[in-house]
Scaffold this active site. Structure first.
Site, mmCIF file in Angstrom:
data_model
loop_
_atom_site.group_PDB
_atom_site.id
_atom_site.type_symbol
_atom_site.label_atom_id
_atom_site.label_comp_id
_atom_site.label_asym_id
_atom_site.label_seq_id
_atom_site.Cartn_x
_atom_site.Cartn_y
_atom_site.Cartn_z
ATOM 1 C CG HIS A 45 -0.161 -0.048 2.518
ATOM 2 N ND1 HIS A 45 0.485 1.036 3.066
ATOM 3 C CD2 HIS A 45 0.080 -1.099 3.356
ATOM 4 C CE1 HIS A 45 1.084 0.687 4.183
ATOM 5 N NE2 HIS A 45 0.854 -0.611 4.388
ATOM 6 C CG ASP A 325 5.984 -3.542 5.436
ATOM 7 O OD1 ASP A 325 5.021 -4.197 5.866
ATOM 8 O OD2 ASP A 325 6.568 -2.674 6.116
#
Length: 432
Positions: A45, A325
């Site tokens: 994101h 991540d």
């Protein structure tokens, strides 16, 4: 072209390998020789607000006020939405130039698949990307749940845990710190721990004024790792790496979100290298939790299977998955990506908004080939909100797969890459 020159110069100065600029820099000869058939993209994101608010320990570590965010806790910010739209616009120009889609294409459910984790920041990232990628395509962003809830596809949870697994995982994690194990990892970070407290003015913080015993946690290097079934790998509160990771995360986001760099650093003037030191804590935190090989194949298993299925889908042309991540770190490790350190960014492994991009090509010899790159906006592109184009592309960093050879044109045999996916799936099956 100025931005390309700056990026290339930065890579040379930092000793990084030559950058592949994807279709923007591939020669016409390459495009005539290889036909792009499909791309599978796993994205982090874009810019979000911190996971903790100013009333938490994060706020009490410093006498300063964190940035007034344009979104609620953990949600995508307005700036993050704009930046992701820019990235989507770049991918549209790249896809058109590569012959994957015509301009203003309206996709079908067969050739395009956009799916996001059911967290607001992931769904919103996918929406903004899609509006830039296919602005008249009426793209549907698929997500399993009402926001905000973790989808098992993206949830980096352990689904196989046994005493044997824990023993192996902890041995691999401890190996990151050498002979001293987890303490060694923390000792290597000690200068960064001291620096981040200096930037926060922690001695003047509410936590210090009130004599909060949690301050002692910042000197505890014996971080306890928790590996439990159906939970993410985690660290117990009460150690420097766990507690200062929250500050590292907030500083990274504040640096991207706040135009005034001095204000972002609580009145201090920091160099780019010093910002990277603040981010280094979070990079190591991610590595410890998600890049031990046996942990990576465990937590990434659903995504590895999904990406492999998409890569083999006969009608699919573009797959866009939006997660976190931790997803990128685990997938890269599970696929056997060589160690790397990204240039022109303060986050060296999986920067905000970064994407693992796998391209599938048809070659002139009737065989299929693949390329794998990490695509991300540089710090300057993020902070200056630079428009992206084929002449000013994002950073595109070639990932190297251990033990696999590229041909003269820099491509892997697709069969070799598919075998790597099968090996990652088999490694999961072998966990007891």
């Amino acid at each position: 072209m100025k931005a390309i020159f700056k990026a290339a110069l930065a890579m040379i100065l930092m000793g990084a390998p030559a950058m592949l600029m994807a279709q923007a820099q591939r020669s016409q000869e390459f495009k005539d020789k290889y036909q792009l058939k499909e791309a599978v993209v796993l994205s982090r994101h874009n810019i979000r607000s911190p996971l903790s608010d100013s009333k938490s320990d994060l706020g009490r570590m410093t006498p300063h006020e964190w940035t007034k965010w344009s979104a609620g806790k953990s949600e995508l910010t307005s700036r993050g939405g704009v930046l992701e739209t820019m990235m989507g616009q770049y991918f549209r120009k790249w896809a058109v130039d590569a012959g994957l889609f015509p301009e203003n294409y309206v996709p079908t459910a067969d050739d395009l698949n956009v799916i996001a984790n059911s967290m607001q920041r992931c769904i919103a990232t996918a929406q903004y990307f899609s509006s830039g990628f296919m602005p008249v395509g009426g793209v549907t962003v698929n997500h399993r749940y009402v926001p905000s809830k973790m989808d098992p596809l993206f949830n980096p949870q352990l689904t196989k845990v046994s005493p044997e697994f824990v023993e192996t995982a902890m041995a691999q994690i401890n190996a990151m710190g050498g002979k001293k194990g987890i303490v060694g990892i923390n000792e290597a970070l000690a200068p960064d721990y001291a620096f981040i407290q200096e930037v926060m003015d922690t001695p003047e913080s509410p936590m210090a004024r009130e004599g909060d015993p949690k301050l002692k946690d910042f000197t505890n290097y014996n971080t306890e790792i928790v590996l439990e079934k159906f939970k993410e790998p985690a660290m117990k509160a009460g150690s420097a790496l766990k507690d200062l990771n929250a500050a590292s995360d907030a500083f990274i986001l504040q640096y991207y979100e706040e135009p005034d760099t001095v204000k972002a650093a609580f009145g201090k003037t920091l160099t780019r290298d010093q910002w990277a030191r603040l981010a280094h804590i979070k990079d190591v935190y991610q590595d410890v939790l998600f890049t031990a090989p046996i942990v990576a194949v465990n937590v990434s298993h659903p995504l590895i299977q999904y990406m492999y299925d998409e890569l083999r889908s006969p009608d699919r042309k573009f797959t866009f998955l939006v997660g976190h991540d931790s997803n990128l770190s685990a997938v890269a490790t599970a696929l056997g990506v060589e160690e790397y350190e990204l240039p022109a960014t303060i986050e060296k492994k999986t920067p905000i908004g970064s994407k693992i991009v796998i391209e599938k090509f048809a070659g002139p010899d009737g065989k299929e080939y693949a390329d794998i790159n990490l695509v991300y906006q540089s710090v300057d592109q993020l902070r200056d909100m630079e428009l992206l184009s084929l002449d000013n592309p994002p950073m595109i960093y070639p990932l190297t797969l251990k033990g696999l050879e590229k041909n003269a044109d820099g491509l892997y045999n697709l069969a070799d890459l598919e075998q790597r996916f099968e090996e990652a799936l088999a490694a999961y099956d072998a966990i007891r």
